[in-house]
Design a protein around this motif. Sequence first.
Motif, mmCIF file in Angstrom:
data_model
loop_
_atom_site.group_PDB
_atom_site.id
_atom_site.type_symbol
_atom_site.label_atom_id
_atom_site.label_comp_id
_atom_site.label_asym_id
_atom_site.label_seq_id
_atom_site.Cartn_x
_atom_site.Cartn_y
_atom_site.Cartn_z
ATOM 1 N N SER A 40 0.836 -1.206 0.000
ATOM 2 C CA SER A 40 0.000 0.000 0.000
ATOM 3 C C SER A 40 0.867 1.251 0.000
ATOM 4 O O SER A 40 0.635 2.192 -0.775
ATOM 5 N N ALA A 59 -3.327 -5.138 -3.203
ATOM 6 C CA ALA A 59 -3.205 -4.938 -1.753
ATOM 7 C C ALA A 59 -4.578 -4.941 -1.088
ATOM 8 O O ALA A 59 -4.759 -5.527 -0.020
ATOM 9 N N GLY A 60 -5.565 -4.280 -1.713
ATOM 10 C CA GLY A 60 -6.919 -4.306 -1.170
ATOM 11 C C GLY A 60 -7.507 -5.702 -1.177
ATOM 12 O O GLY A 60 -8.151 -6.132 -0.214
ATOM 13 N N PHE A 100 -8.229 0.728 -3.664
ATOM 14 C CA PHE A 100 -8.020 -0.228 -2.573
ATOM 15 C C PHE A 100 -9.335 -0.924 -2.216
ATOM 16 O O PHE A 100 -9.374 -2.158 -2.068
ATOM 17 N N TYR A 145 1.369 3.613 -3.299
ATOM 18 C CA TYR A 145 0.843 4.967 -3.116
ATOM 19 C C TYR A 145 1.916 5.992 -3.513
ATOM 20 O O TYR A 145 1.624 7.008 -4.163
ATOM 21 N N ILE A 169 -2.162 -1.654 -6.085
ATOM 22 C CA ILE A 169 -3.108 -1.141 -5.082
ATOM 23 C C ILE A 169 -4.341 -2.041 -5.000
ATOM 24 O O ILE A 169 -4.816 -2.371 -3.910
#
Length: 372
Positions: free
Chosen positions: A184, A302-303, A219, A188, A299
């Motif tokens: 994340s 990661a979510g 996310f 980012y 991203i």
Amino acid sequence: MTPAPPPAASFSPAEVQRRLAAGACWVRRGASLYDLTGFVRHHPGGEQLLRARAGQDITADLDGPPHRHSDNARRWLEQYYVGELRVDPQDPIENGAAASAETQKTGSAIEPQFKVVDWDKDLVDWHKPLLWQVGHLGEKYDEWVHQPVARPIRLFHSDIIEGFSKTVWYSVPIVWVPLVLYLSWSYYRTLSQDNIRLFASFTTDYSVAVPKSMFPGLFVLGMLFWTLVEYLIHRFLFHMKPPSNSHYLIMLHFVMHGQHHKAPFDGSRLVFPPVPASLMIAFFYVFLRLILPEAVAGIIFAGGLLGYVLYDMTHYYLHFGSPHKGSYLYNMKAHHVKHHFEYQKSGFGISTKLWDYFFHTLIPEESHSKMQ
């Protein structure tokens, strides 16, 4: 000649009361006694509800209200059988219990009767690892695997391989949450510093810029994407019916999910062990990287990875937790228990029923109640 089975143990009401006073949770069905002390935490109605029935006859509870228990639930009960209620007809204090027990015996005569589980006469030898045995069950496998048992299972002869097939629940957040945090933060920063555009590999005229303000949306999209993946895997992979003539596909199904349906309260097999989970996680990362820009894919991934962690933690809690009655998790626990014991071909959602609604696979009783 087959030797006669040993006589069932018998307990007087006074002996039962002594066990209840010591904290045990014994119930009876007619004159049959069951020790549910080890099951109270898992009961879908909550521990307090089951303990409130301690010492009482639960025959009426099996038939409802609030619902009629499935045949699998009744078979499950028989695994906790400990003996029969013994009453002295000359003892006036115990006459009431005797009359009640006899009444329930007569009343339950028309119901399906299930014998005490005889592990030595099962289709597999429970003293040996199960994986190689289940491959030979053939057409009997599907029915056998959906009759749950209240005991742990062993898959492999090798202690090392067996160890990799099991894990504790907290290994999931310990292994994967640090990776979620790292990905994340890393992606980012990439989103903030680089000019990231969607569809740039196809067209420059209609590509879409991806500013850093889109990070929360991407996310959350990843978390939502995981709930769909979870549903599809559970429905179409974990609940496929392997061909009865394929030993290896039966074994594969048992390793992936059949073992969980056979022993739903084996705590060491409720969450995915890190090694096999890493293979699935790597596959989805590569898939997203092939179709999306690196930062966007990272991203969303990661979510999705956090969604997976929440899924596994929720699944474990639905089996071992005691949520408050009426809460979201209480309803999900009841929903999931019905999936295990009666509706194995519906109710596939673990953390949410969203996709069960969307694809019309809600458990029938729930669908009916929603329409009323």
